[in-house]
Design an enzyme around this catalytic site. Structure first.
Site, PDB file in Angstrom:
ATOM      1  N   HIS A 450       0.844  -1.207   0.000  1.00 25.79           N
ATOM      2  CA  HIS A 450       0.000   0.000   0.000  1.00 25.79           C
ATOM      3  C   HIS A 450       0.875   1.252   0.000  1.00 25.79           C
ATOM      4  O   HIS A 450       0.690   2.161  -0.819  1.00 25.79           O
ATOM      5  CB  HIS A 450      -0.896  -0.050   1.250  1.00 25.79           C
ATOM      6  CG  HIS A 450      -1.698   1.185   1.522  1.00 25.79           C
ATOM      7  ND1 HIS A 450      -3.073   1.206   1.469  1.00 25.79           N
ATOM      8  CD2 HIS A 450      -1.329   2.441   1.888  1.00 25.79           C
ATOM      9  CE1 HIS A 450      -3.514   2.423   1.772  1.00 25.79           C
ATOM     10  NE2 HIS A 450      -2.468   3.185   2.042  1.00 25.79           N
ATOM     11  N   GLU A 451       1.842   1.298   0.906  1.00 24.25           N
ATOM     12  CA  GLU A 451       2.667   2.509   1.046  1.00 24.25           C
ATOM     13  C   GLU A 451       3.655   2.669  -0.105  1.00 24.25           C
ATOM     14  O   GLU A 451       3.766   3.739  -0.699  1.00 24.25           O
ATOM     15  CB  GLU A 451       3.420   2.501   2.389  1.00 24.25           C
ATOM     16  CG  GLU A 451       2.531   2.462   3.625  1.00 24.25           C
ATOM     17  CD  GLU A 451       1.637   3.680   3.789  1.00 24.25           C
ATOM     18  OE1 GLU A 451       1.850   4.688   3.093  1.00 24.25           O
ATOM     19  OE2 GLU A 451       0.705   3.610   4.614  1.00 24.25           O
ATOM     20  N   HIS A 455       0.826   4.214  -2.931  1.00 21.29           N
ATOM     21  CA  HIS A 455       1.061   5.661  -2.951  1.00 21.29           C
ATOM     22  C   HIS A 455       2.285   6.041  -3.795  1.00 21.29           C
ATOM     23  O   HIS A 455       2.386   7.170  -4.252  1.00 21.29           O
ATOM     24  CB  HIS A 455       1.246   6.186  -1.527  1.00 21.29           C
ATOM     25  CG  HIS A 455       0.013   6.119  -0.694  1.00 21.29           C
ATOM     26  ND1 HIS A 455      -1.227   6.518  -1.154  1.00 21.29           N
ATOM     27  CD2 HIS A 455      -0.193   5.692   0.588  1.00 21.29           C
ATOM     28  CE1 HIS A 455      -2.125   6.345  -0.200  1.00 21.29           C
ATOM     29  NE2 HIS A 455      -1.532   5.841   0.863  1.00 21.29           N
TER      30      HIS A 455
END
Length: 727
Positions: A450-451, A455
């Site tokens: 996710h990070e 992003h």
């Protein structure tokens, strides 16, 4: 009867963040660096009280005065004398702990108000019985008079944070509405001024709209040397049919205290990058310059692999109803080397994994800027709440061309997601055992993907002020239609300024989808040490966690205003809708009656269809999300995202009725107790507290040993100065 969602339950989970071993391993110089950064963070973090609600700072000051005079155990005698039962006194302690943990009287996760689960007259009696009242009756009575009404009020507008009639916000004066926010954004874009460290106050003079854009800064004077004014644009401006004035001095006292401690930290910095980073932060907080903060962030990105990691400033825009203004936060943490090695391996594999994402190569950044990705044990996290992972800075222009950093907060993950089987809702019994066993490992994988690749992926198409494009407008085509793309970001437009109210949640959804999609990759699972059957269990529990979270997300939806109060939970509900829509029995959701005779629900996932039906659904949806984001297609992006975000009683599932079931069975989010550091005989001493409401309260009472009364007086002054703006 008051709805239980506005109380914090007496048995709420409260855990101490363990950082003793990590802190012990630091050198004396590193400990001093961490100490002063922590002090800067704690002082700056008090600004969140002012950013949350008009009454938050006064409630905080009242609690500080009560507990500084008497520790929770001593105050208990006064509570008994005032007629409170043991349960009522515990409810008061939990409320106080909630104020400290959320830095205000609205939940940091969900933005709903919480009030004491104690009758108002009994709480007043307790305050009057307290030693603080005996010593300063006038001060305490005045404080009670300021905050007792809003402390208990549950009028519709005060139940949640929001703009205009939708809720309470102190990012805007009470007379502002969405149109004012949009108009002010237009002005800020015109002046190329970021909204991150601002608040907006509206007045009317002789029938003309006048707006004050107030910058967070230690410096109050609006005239400083030319170079600084060139960055902050202080002054008065005619804009269309309105007048704007850009002024300094918001949270001035707190910004000054933060700067003083950053200056002290500078003497213990490990290298030039850290020194220059701190110099720029000091410049930012002194003069209100976001440009200086961006410059500091550039040095921060260059500071690869530090032993003590930190970041500080007006960062996340989740709680601004318009989605452009940042809430203050500051964290200080120590690198966990063993876990960080796995994340470093994921970073090394990123260039192989990024092409796996389901959008054309032109929609990916021109080159992947390998970030630091570390697992950290948090020493200090000042703000309204503590996340599990972070990808920063949030400045698009820096992220796209210069890079970013990812952090996973290991000691937060260790306690935040520990679950007891009897409190695990909406799953079948056999799934509960798997969930408990694999939730930790699967969440670690999801946070990493996710990070870093969520992003950290995807290109924004931009035409700069000089007319130069960062893409070939004669070649880049829309993957859905095959036609040349026809929209992009222009000049100073950013993701947040264009997509405003949906930007945060939409981006969290995109990152969550990337995690679901890439966790199916065997190479990724291998990096985290999962092979064979174990790897399959990690995938299954990761997807199961996501669909269950989508159902739990309904707690954070307000039917009256048709609005979502939490970006991540809205994102997870959207993903649940996408996977339900995929059909073929991939996800099952049925309502039933629980063993207690009350409404219940069960969500199931067919693991044999994750790699086929599930993967295809996420692939299609993820491509659409990226298409709208890359091309600044707000209209298309909003239609897509708001469509899936809709909570209705129509269709196969009655989500409004399911929301009632979710509220009936919800579990309160955990709170964390953090340590304090003090200088004693030129060395840094770490003081830890027990994981309880009493421990959390005591940690805050002892957080400002040198100037607590001055700090509280300043908070009251800031509150009083703006008090007429919320009427």
């Amino acid at each position: 009867m008051v709805d239980s969602q506005y109380y914090l339950p007496n048995d709420i989970g409260i855990s101490a963040l363990d950082c003793r071993e990590a802190f012990r391993l630091l050198s004396p110089k590193e400990q001093l660096y961490a100490h002063y950064l922590s002090r800067a963070s704690w002082y700056g973090g008090l600004a969140v009280l002012i950013q949350t609600s008009p009454e938050s700072a006064n409630i905080y000051v009242l609690l500080q005065k009560l507990f500084r005079a008497q520790a929770p155990l001593q105050l208990k005698a006064a509570a008994t004398a005032a007629g409170l039962s043991a349960e009522e006194y515990q409810a008061f302690l939990v409320y106080a702990a909630g104020i400290y943990a959320n830095m205000g009287n609205y939940k940091s996760f969900g933005d709903t108000k919480f009030i004491p689960n104690v009758p108002k007259e009994k709480l007043k009696a307790l305050v009057w019985e307290s030693l603080a009242f005996q010593e300063s009756p006038g001060d305490i009575e005045a404080l009670w008079g300021c905050c007792s009404e809003p402390l208990y009020s549950l009028e519709d507008k005060q139940k949640q944070l929001g703009l205009g009639e939708k809720g309470i916000t102190t990012y805007f004066s009470g007379n502002c509405c969405l149109e004012d926010a949009e108009f002010a954004q237009k002005f800020l874009d015109f002046k190329k001024l970021s909204a991150y460290n601002t608040r907006l106050f509206k007045t009317e003079i002789d029938g003309k709209r006048c707006y004050e854009v107030r910058l967070a800064s230690a410096e109050k004077a609006d005239c400083c040397d030319a170079e600084k004014d060139g960055e902050t644009f202080c002054g008065r401006y005619e804009f269309e049919d309105a007048m704007f004035s850009v002024k300094r001095g918001d949270y001035s006292f707190l910004m000054e205290k933060a700067c003083q401690n950053l200056e002290k930290a500078k003497a213990h910095a490990a290298n030039e990058n850290q020194k220059k980073m701190l110099e720029e932060y000091i410049r930012s907080f002194t003069y209100g310059s976001v440009e200086a903060h961006k410059e500091g962030s550039r040095y921060w990105i260059k500071d690869k692999g530090p032993i003590v990691e930190s970041y500080i400033g007006f960062i996340e825009s989740y709680r601004d109803p318009f989605g452009s203004r940042g809430e203050f936060e500051g964290f200080v943490a120590v690198v966990n080397k063993a876990m960080s090695a796995r994340f470093a391996q994921l970073v090394s594999s990123a260039e192989v994994l990024l092409p796996e994402l389901p959008w054309p190569p032109a929609f990916e950044k021109d080159r992947f800027l390998k970030p630091d990705f570390t697992s950290l044990d948090v020493l200090t996290f000042a703000g309204s709440g503590i996340p599990a992972g972070i990808n920063i800075p949030n400045y698009d222009d820096i992220r796209q061309t210069e890079g970013f950093k990812n952090v996973s907060l290991g000691n937060v993950l260790a306690v935040a997601y520990a679950t007891q089987k009897d409190k695990l809702t909406f799953l079948e019994e056999n799934d509960k055992d798997l969930y408990i066993k694999w939730k930790g490992p699967s969440f670690e994988v999801q946070v990493g993907l996710h990070e870093l690749l969520g992003h950290g992926s995807g290109k924004l198409f931009v035409q700069d002020d000089k007319g130069k494009f960062n893409f070939d407008q004669t070649a880049v085509r829309n993957p859905e239609t095959g036609e040349l793309i026809s929209s992009w970001y222009k000049g100073s437009e950013t993701w947040d300024s264009k997509f405003s109210t949906i930007a945060s949640s939409y981006e969290e959804c995109r990152a969550e989808c990337v995690g679901l999609y890439l966790c199916l990759n065997k190479q990724v699972l291998s990096i985290f040490g999962h092979e064979g059957e174990d790897a399959e269990e990690v995938v299954y529990v990761n997807w199961l966690t996501m669909v269950r979270a989508g159902l739990l997300g309904l707690e954070f939806y307000t039917p009256e205003s048709k609005s979502w109060r939490q970006a991540h939970m809205q994102a997870r509900f959207v993903i649940l809708r996408v996977l339900l829509e995929a059909g073929e029995g991939l996800v099952g959701l049925k309502e039933c009656t629980g063993t207690d005779g009350l409404p219940d629900a069960v969500i199931t996932l067919d693991r044999s269809k994750i790699n086929t039906v599930g993967k295809s659904a996420i692939q299609r949806f993820l491509c659409k999300l990226q298409l709208h984001k890359s091309t600044a297609d707000v209209e298309g992006g909003r239609a897509l995202y708001e469509g899936y975000s809709a909570v209705t009683a129509d269709g196969t599932h009655d989500f409004l009725r399911l929301r009632e079931t979710v509220l009936l069975r919800k579990e309160a989010r955990k709170m964390f107790v953090q340590a304090n550091t003090y200088i004693k005989d030129d060395a840094v001493e770490l003081v830890e507290y027990e994981g309880s409401a009493e421990g959390l309260i005591q940690s805050f009472v002892e957080r400002f040993p040198d100037d607590s009364e001055d700090v509280e007086a300043q908070l009251q002054e800031m509150t009083l100065t703006d008090s007429t703006c919320w009427c």
